[in-house]
Design a protein around this motif. Structure first.
Motif, PDB file in Angstrom:
ATOM      1  N   GLY A 198     -32.050 -38.548 -21.889  1.00  0.00           N
ATOM      2  CA  GLY A 198     -32.441 -37.246 -21.350  1.00  0.00           C
ATOM      3  C   GLY A 198     -33.413 -37.353 -20.199  1.00  0.00           C
ATOM      4  O   GLY A 198     -33.503 -36.446 -19.376  1.00  0.00           O
ATOM      5  N   CYS A 199     -34.162 -38.454 -20.125  1.00  0.00           N
ATOM      6  CA  CYS A 199     -35.134 -38.637 -19.049  1.00  0.00           C
ATOM      7  C   CYS A 199     -34.753 -39.804 -18.137  1.00  0.00           C
ATOM      8  O   CYS A 199     -35.613 -40.392 -17.478  1.00  0.00           O
ATOM      9  CB  CYS A 199     -36.527 -38.843 -19.628  1.00  0.00           C
ATOM     10  N   GLU A 200     -33.476 -40.145 -18.099  1.00  0.00           N
ATOM     11  CA  GLU A 200     -33.033 -41.223 -17.220  1.00  0.00           C
ATOM     12  C   GLU A 200     -33.302 -40.909 -15.751  1.00  0.00           C
ATOM     13  O   GLU A 200     -33.537 -41.812 -14.949  1.00  0.00           O
ATOM     14  CB  GLU A 200     -31.539 -41.498 -17.430  1.00  0.00           C
ATOM     15  N   PRO A 227     -29.479 -23.699 -19.688  1.00  0.00           N
ATOM     16  CA  PRO A 227     -30.199 -24.855 -20.228  1.00  0.00           C
ATOM     17  C   PRO A 227     -29.183 -25.936 -20.593  1.00  0.00           C
ATOM     18  O   PRO A 227     -28.299 -25.711 -21.396  1.00  0.00           O
ATOM     19  CB  PRO A 227     -30.896 -24.293 -21.473  1.00  0.00           C
ATOM     20  N   GLY A 228     -29.273 -27.105 -19.958  1.00  0.00           N
ATOM     21  CA  GLY A 228     -28.241 -28.128 -20.103  1.00  0.00           C
ATOM     22  C   GLY A 228     -28.161 -28.711 -21.496  1.00  0.00           C
ATOM     23  O   GLY A 228     -29.093 -28.646 -22.278  1.00  0.00           O
ATOM     24  N   ASN A 229     -27.013 -29.288 -21.810  1.00  0.00           N
ATOM     25  CA  ASN A 229     -26.817 -29.877 -23.132  1.00  0.00           C
ATOM     26  C   ASN A 229     -27.879 -30.924 -23.450  1.00  0.00           C
ATOM     27  O   ASN A 229     -28.419 -30.979 -24.542  1.00  0.00           O
ATOM     28  CB  ASN A 229     -25.425 -30.526 -23.190  1.00  0.00           C
ATOM     29  N   MET A 230     -28.182 -31.788 -22.459  1.00  0.00           N
ATOM     30  CA  MET A 230     -29.144 -32.851 -22.706  1.00  0.00           C
ATOM     31  C   MET A 230     -30.565 -32.314 -22.709  1.00  0.00           C
ATOM     32  O   MET A 230     -31.371 -32.619 -23.579  1.00  0.00           O
ATOM     33  CB  MET A 230     -28.992 -33.943 -21.639  1.00  0.00           C
ATOM     34  N   SER A 231     -30.905 -31.477 -21.716  1.00  0.00           N
ATOM     35  CA  SER A 231     -32.280 -31.013 -21.596  1.00  0.00           C
ATOM     36  C   SER A 231     -32.664 -30.046 -22.702  1.00  0.00           C
ATOM     37  O   SER A 231     -33.838 -29.761 -22.887  1.00  0.00           O
ATOM     38  CB  SER A 231     -32.505 -30.361 -20.227  1.00  0.00           C
ATOM     39  N   SER A 232     -31.690 -29.529 -23.446  1.00  0.00           N
ATOM     40  CA  SER A 232     -32.016 -28.647 -24.557  1.00  0.00           C
ATOM     41  C   SER A 232     -32.335 -29.417 -25.831  1.00  0.00           C
ATOM     42  O   SER A 232     -32.753 -28.833 -26.823  1.00  0.00           O
ATOM     43  CB  SER A 232     -30.849 -27.675 -24.828  1.00  0.00           C
ATOM     44  N   ASN A 233     -32.152 -30.748 -25.824  1.00  0.00           N
ATOM     45  CA  ASN A 233     -32.500 -31.574 -26.968  1.00  0.00           C
ATOM     46  C   ASN A 233     -33.960 -31.984 -26.821  1.00  0.00           C
ATOM     47  O   ASN A 233     -34.283 -33.050 -26.294  1.00  0.00           O
ATOM     48  CB  ASN A 233     -31.590 -32.801 -27.049  1.00  0.00           C
ATOM     49  N   HIS A 234     -34.838 -31.124 -27.300  1.00  0.00           N
ATOM     50  CA  HIS A 234     -36.261 -31.285 -27.018  1.00  0.00           C
ATOM     51  C   HIS A 234     -36.851 -32.545 -27.646  1.00  0.00           C
ATOM     52  O   HIS A 234     -37.743 -33.172 -27.063  1.00  0.00           O
ATOM     53  CB  HIS A 234     -37.022 -30.049 -27.492  1.00  0.00           C
ATOM     54  N   LEU A 235     -36.365 -32.925 -28.807  1.00  0.00           N
ATOM     55  CA  LEU A 235     -36.892 -34.117 -29.464  1.00  0.00           C
ATOM     56  C   LEU A 235     -36.627 -35.356 -28.617  1.00  0.00           C
ATOM     57  O   LEU A 235     -37.526 -36.176 -28.374  1.00  0.00           O
ATOM     58  CB  LEU A 235     -36.262 -34.262 -30.851  1.00  0.00           C
ATOM     59  N   GLN A 236     -35.389 -35.514 -28.153  1.00  0.00           N
ATOM     60  CA  GLN A 236     -35.047 -36.648 -27.305  1.00  0.00           C
ATOM     61  C   GLN A 236     -35.819 -36.629 -26.005  1.00  0.00           C
ATOM     62  O   GLN A 236     -36.279 -37.673 -25.517  1.00  0.00           O
ATOM     63  CB  GLN A 236     -33.539 -36.649 -26.995  1.00  0.00           C
ATOM     64  N   MET A 237     -35.971 -35.433 -25.403  1.00  0.00           N
ATOM     65  CA  MET A 237     -36.662 -35.336 -24.122  1.00  0.00           C
ATOM     66  C   MET A 237     -38.110 -35.773 -24.245  1.00  0.00           C
ATOM     67  O   MET A 237     -38.645 -36.487 -23.385  1.00  0.00           O
ATOM     68  CB  MET A 237     -36.578 -33.906 -23.593  1.00  0.00           C
ATOM     69  N   TRP A 273     -45.180 -30.289 -26.003  1.00  0.00           N
ATOM     70  CA  TRP A 273     -44.448 -29.014 -25.946  1.00  0.00           C
ATOM     71  C   TRP A 273     -42.984 -29.200 -26.326  1.00  0.00           C
ATOM     72  O   TRP A 273     -42.376 -28.317 -26.953  1.00  0.00           O
ATOM     73  CB  TRP A 273     -44.575 -28.402 -24.556  1.00  0.00           C
ATOM     74  N   GLN A 274     -42.403 -30.336 -25.961  1.00  0.00           N
ATOM     75  CA  GLN A 274     -41.023 -30.592 -26.376  1.00  0.00           C
ATOM     76  C   GLN A 274     -40.927 -30.722 -27.891  1.00  0.00           C
ATOM     77  O   GLN A 274     -40.007 -30.180 -28.517  1.00  0.00           O
ATOM     78  CB  GLN A 274     -40.504 -31.871 -25.701  1.00  0.00           C
ATOM     79  N   PHE A 275     -41.872 -31.412 -28.524  1.00  0.00           N
ATOM     80  CA  PHE A 275     -41.863 -31.556 -29.976  1.00  0.00           C
ATOM     81  C   PHE A 275     -42.105 -30.220 -30.665  1.00  0.00           C
ATOM     82  O   PHE A 275     -41.552 -29.953 -31.739  1.00  0.00           O
ATOM     83  CB  PHE A 275     -42.904 -32.581 -30.412  1.00  0.00           C
ATOM     84  N   ARG A 276     -42.945 -29.376 -30.058  1.00  0.00           N
ATOM     85  CA  ARG A 276     -43.155 -28.042 -30.609  1.00  0.00           C
ATOM     86  C   ARG A 276     -41.845 -27.245 -30.604  1.00  0.00           C
ATOM     87  O   ARG A 276     -41.510 -26.571 -31.594  1.00  0.00           O
ATOM     88  CB  ARG A 276     -44.209 -27.297 -29.778  1.00  0.00           C
TER      89      ARG A 276
END
Length: 372
Positions: A198-200, A227-237, A273-276
């Motif tokens: 997600g952060c490549e 909101p993109g498929n990858m960027s919406s995966n907040h845990l991974q981001m 904030w992503q983990f929240r």
């Protein structure tokens, strides 16, 4: 050829213009791939090859791309097994022919002048200037602008500042010299393999910024459709951002302590904030604990606000907590392909100004290149 198809559409063609290879990684992108590709083929800069890398899609993505390729021969489809966005972009880079490569995510849109402005900017600069980025907005399914990128910009050698402020912020915003993209190793697929993809984009940008100069066009020329498929995966981001910055700092041990601490604090805040958003209390607390010594005010504020929300959930507090939910939201601006939305002025508070000045001084000291 690209010039023929452009002439058929009545567009002006500059035969001396360098070819730009547009790389579009696409995984199950059928809801938006046609609109995304239209924003590419409608560029005022016509000398393009558009390489869509179908990353193991199981929907109609390939069929829709082939349908558009039959109308515009600049579009080419490559299909691979599902290996992630980094590997898909690398496949596109390897297959590209132009001296410049631009990346376009399958759920993003370009303003028609984006590539023309980027090529014009980079073409007149020496070779040590390796890339140029633009700003972006995020739009919802109704084409309303719901969020804007940071208005802060920087040009030249920006590595220390980019570690903290992450200026590019969108994979579709960058145009880079193809040789440089290959020189720095392309995109790192190990993040996806580790389950933290997600952060490549940020990883690629930091490796680029550590060795080269980067130009900017301070205009919003990219819009994210959803909101993109990858960027919406907040845990991974969140996990990915922490790992990207950790690797970058490890690869650049000469960076002064001030810049290192600034990068870690900014990335930890982002990860928090992503983990929240992912509702991961454990990871949120872990990040706050890691910031206790360096950002105590931020940590105390978060604890106090958490306590206040807990109190508002107590019996008798429900009215207070929900009291403003029925207020109408103000009207939002609509995305228009022909209009370049204005950019809000950056935050120029005294504290942030001093902080930025110190990081800019670090970049000036680290830079090996004179700026024009």
């Amino acid at each position: 050829m690209a010039s023929c198809s452009a002439e058929d559409r009545g567009e002006t063609v500059h035969l001396s213009a360098p070819l730009v290879s547009v790389v579009v990684p696409a995984f199950n992108a059928s809801p938006y791939i046609e609109r995304t590709l239209r924003s590419a083929v409608q560029q005022t800069y016509a000398n393009l090859e558009i390489i869509v890398v179908n990353d193991g899609s199981t929907d109609d993505t390939a069929r829709l791309v082939e349908k558009m390729a039959a109308v515009d021969p600049r579009i080419r489809l490559l299909s691979t097994s599902n290996r992630g966005v980094a590997a898909a972009r690398n496949t596109g880079i390897e297959a590209s022919s132009g001296p410049y490569v631009a990346f376009l995510d399958a759920d993003d849109l370009w303003h028609p002048t984006k590539i023309e402005k980027q090529v014009t900017a980079l073409d007149r600069l020496p070779l040590q200037w390796a890339a140029v980025y633009v700003l972006h907005h995020i739009i919802n399914k109704d084409d309303e602008i719901i969020c804007s990128c940071r208005p802060d910009i920087a040009r030249g050698y920006i590595y220390a500042r980019h570690l903290t402020f992450k200026y590019v912020g969108n994979g579709s915003a960058l145009l880079v010299r193809r040789g440089v993209a290959i020189e720095i190793g392309g995109f790192d697929s190990s993040y996806a393999a580790a389950g933290i993809g997600g952060c490549e984009d940020l990883d690629f940008e930091l490796r680029l910024a550590a060795r080269h100069l980067i130009e900017v066009i301070p205009e919003c020329l990219v819009d994210r459709q959803y909101p993109g498929n990858m960027s919406s995966n907040h845990l991974q981001m969140g996990q990915g951002a922490l790992e990207v910055v950790r690797r970058s700092l490890a690869a650049n041990p000469h960076l002064p302590h001030y810049a290192t601490r600034s990068a870690l604090n900014a990335t930890r805040k982002y990860a928090y904030w992503q983990f929240r958003r992912a509702k991961s209390s454990g990871l949120s607390v872990m990040v706050l604990w890691s910031m206790l010594r360096t950002e105590p005010i931020f940590v105390v504020q978060r604890i106090l606000k958490k306590g206040l929300r807990w109190l508002q959930r107590e019996p008798g507090s429900a009215t207070t907590a929900r009291g403003n939910q029925n207020l109408d939201l103000p009207g939002r601006s609509k995305f228009d392909q022909q209009i370049i939305p204005p950019v809000d002025p950056p935050d120029e508070s005294r504290r942030s100004g001093r902080h930025l000045a110190r990081l800019a001084a670090v970049d000036a000291k680290l830079s090996l290149f004179p700026e024009p």
